[in-house]
Write a protein that holds these residues in place. Sequence first.
Motif, PDB file in Angstrom:
ATOM      1  N   UNK A   1       0.850  -1.186   0.000  1.00  0.00           N
ATOM      2  CA  UNK A   1       0.000   0.000   0.000  1.00  0.00           C
ATOM      3  C   UNK A   1       0.888   1.240   0.000  1.00  0.00           C
ATOM      4  N   UNK A   2       0.675   2.168  -0.933  1.00  0.00           N
ATOM      5  CA  UNK A   2      -0.408   2.176  -1.924  1.00  0.00           C
ATOM      6  C   UNK A   2      -0.094   1.265  -3.109  1.00  0.00           C
ATOM      7  N   UNK A   3      -1.142   0.819  -3.769  1.00  0.00           N
ATOM      8  CA  UNK A   3      -1.007   0.062  -4.996  1.00  0.00           C
ATOM      9  C   UNK A   3      -0.644   1.029  -6.138  1.00  0.00           C
ATOM     10  N   UNK A   4      -0.158   0.513  -7.261  1.00  0.00           N
ATOM     11  CA  UNK A   4       0.166   1.392  -8.396  1.00  0.00           C
ATOM     12  C   UNK A   4      -1.061   2.137  -8.924  1.00  0.00           C
ATOM     13  N   UNK A   5      -0.799   3.219  -9.639  1.00  0.00           N
ATOM     14  CA  UNK A   5      -1.866   3.999 -10.287  1.00  0.00           C
ATOM     15  C   UNK A   5      -2.452   3.221 -11.453  1.00  0.00           C
ATOM     16  N   UNK A   6      -1.594   2.605 -12.265  1.00  0.00           N
ATOM     17  CA  UNK A   6      -2.042   1.870 -13.445  1.00  0.00           C
ATOM     18  C   UNK A   6      -2.798   0.610 -13.029  1.00  0.00           C
ATOM     19  N   UNK A   7      -3.896   0.351 -13.715  1.00  0.00           N
ATOM     20  CA  UNK A   7      -4.703  -0.826 -13.414  1.00  0.00           C
ATOM     21  C   UNK A   7      -4.774  -1.748 -14.623  1.00  0.00           C
ATOM     22  N   UNK A   8      -4.671  -3.063 -14.417  1.00  0.00           N
ATOM     23  CA  UNK A   8      -4.541  -3.708 -13.112  1.00  0.00           C
ATOM     24  C   UNK A   8      -3.175  -3.548 -12.468  1.00  0.00           C
ATOM     25  N   UNK A   9      -2.160  -3.213 -13.292  1.00  0.00           N
ATOM     26  CA  UNK A   9      -0.813  -3.027 -12.760  1.00  0.00           C
ATOM     27  C   UNK A   9       0.046  -2.394 -13.856  1.00  0.00           C
ATOM     28  N   UNK A  10       1.230  -1.867 -13.529  1.00  0.00           N
ATOM     29  CA  UNK A  10       2.138  -1.354 -14.558  1.00  0.00           C
ATOM     30  C   UNK A  10       2.444  -2.424 -15.599  1.00  0.00           C
ATOM     31  N   UNK A  11       2.701  -1.973 -16.825  1.00  0.00           N
ATOM     32  CA  UNK A  11       2.970  -2.914 -17.912  1.00  0.00           C
ATOM     33  C   UNK A  11       4.239  -3.717 -17.636  1.00  0.00           C
ATOM     34  N   UNK A  12       4.171  -4.998 -17.989  1.00  0.00           N
ATOM     35  CA  UNK A  12       5.300  -5.904 -17.815  1.00  0.00           C
ATOM     36  C   UNK A  12       5.679  -6.487 -19.174  1.00  0.00           C
ATOM     37  N   UNK A  13       6.910  -6.254 -19.578  1.00  0.00           N
ATOM     38  CA  UNK A  13       7.467  -6.882 -20.766  1.00  0.00           C
ATOM     39  C   UNK A  13       8.492  -7.905 -20.318  1.00  0.00           C
ATOM     40  N   UNK A  14       8.808  -8.849 -21.181  1.00  0.00           N
ATOM     41  CA  UNK A  14       9.819  -9.838 -20.826  1.00  0.00           C
ATOM     42  C   UNK A  14      10.733 -10.090 -22.012  1.00  0.00           C
ATOM     43  N   UNK A  15      12.029  -9.922 -21.774  1.00  0.00           N
ATOM     44  CA  UNK A  15      13.029 -10.210 -22.800  1.00  0.00           C
ATOM     45  C   UNK A  15      13.235 -11.718 -22.856  1.00  0.00           C
ATOM     46  N   UNK A  16      13.130 -12.286 -24.053  1.00  0.00           N
ATOM     47  CA  UNK A  16      13.202 -13.737 -24.211  1.00  0.00           C
ATOM     48  C   UNK A  16      14.206 -14.080 -25.299  1.00  0.00           C
ATOM     49  N   UNK A  17      15.062 -15.072 -25.028  1.00  0.00           N
ATOM     50  CA  UNK A  17      16.027 -15.540 -26.025  1.00  0.00           C
ATOM     51  C   UNK A  17      16.178 -17.047 -25.912  1.00  0.00           C
ATOM     52  N   UNK A  18      15.975 -17.747 -27.026  1.00  0.00           N
ATOM     53  CA  UNK A  18      16.193 -19.194 -27.087  1.00  0.00           C
ATOM     54  C   UNK A  18      15.443 -19.941 -25.984  1.00  0.00           C
ATOM     55  N   UNK A  19      14.148 -19.667 -25.871  1.00  0.00           N
ATOM     56  CA  UNK A  19      13.356 -20.352 -24.853  1.00  0.00           C
ATOM     57  C   UNK A  19      12.910 -21.704 -25.375  1.00  0.00           C
ATOM     58  N   UNK A  20      13.136 -22.752 -24.609  1.00  0.00           N
ATOM     59  CA  UNK A  20      12.757 -24.104 -25.012  1.00  0.00           C
ATOM     60  C   UNK A  20      11.240 -24.260 -24.932  1.00  0.00           C
ATOM     61  N   UNK A  21      10.660 -25.183 -25.715  1.00  0.00           N
ATOM     62  CA  UNK A  21       9.205 -25.363 -25.739  1.00  0.00           C
ATOM     63  C   UNK A  21       8.572 -25.541 -24.371  1.00  0.00           C
TER      64      UNK A  21
END
Length: 221
Positions: free
Chosen positions: A167-187
């Motif tokens: 508390x307090x929770x973020x202003x952005x709803x449902x939450x701040x944007x989340x990106x993920x860097x991905x390289x050579x991820x196995x199935x």
Amino acid sequence: MPIGFPNVSGGLVVSTIEQRTDWSVEYNQKLAQTAEKAGFDYALSQIRFTAGYGADNQHESVSFSQALLHATTKLKVLAAILPGPWSPAVVAKQIATIDHISKGRIGINVVSGWFKGEFTAIGEPWLEHDERYRRSHEFIEALKGIWTQDNFTFRGDFIGFNNYTLSPKPVQKPHPEIFQAVARVRPAITPQVCRTGTSRTAIRPRISSCKLTISRPRPPL
């Protein structure tokens, strides 16, 4: 449309050619203002803890993102976050506070790590490839829970919470944007990445928007 910032010396460019970028706060703030004027929507602050690829100087990404936000009014800034050196509790608190300060212009890009020497130098355990992505999966699930729930409880192989309320929770709803860097991820790991990061389906409209923006005439800088 996103743009990356050289908050590390050399901009992490794999080249022996002398680079003309500058890792200073003032230089990057001017870049952010120029990018905003040119119509860019997102900026990315890189994260490195040790030197590599000419990055002899490295600014910390979350603090640096605040400086870029302070210098702009519309640009959304993504701070690169590395699970291990950062705990989700600290990141959740930092980003929630910055979200209030910036009125909803902060997001994160979760990177799983690739540079073993960096982890060893700062005393962090080095996990194998798939384990690093499993930890990132738990890290993102924990962040989402902290940002959206009270009395949050989580039991993972790497991360745990017991009735935690932010508390307090973020202003952005449902939450701040989340990106993920991905390289050579196995199935076997791919479904986790799609569930926790911003999926291809979610970003497809942004890609289309970027194509339209790129095709438009641009004012002189």
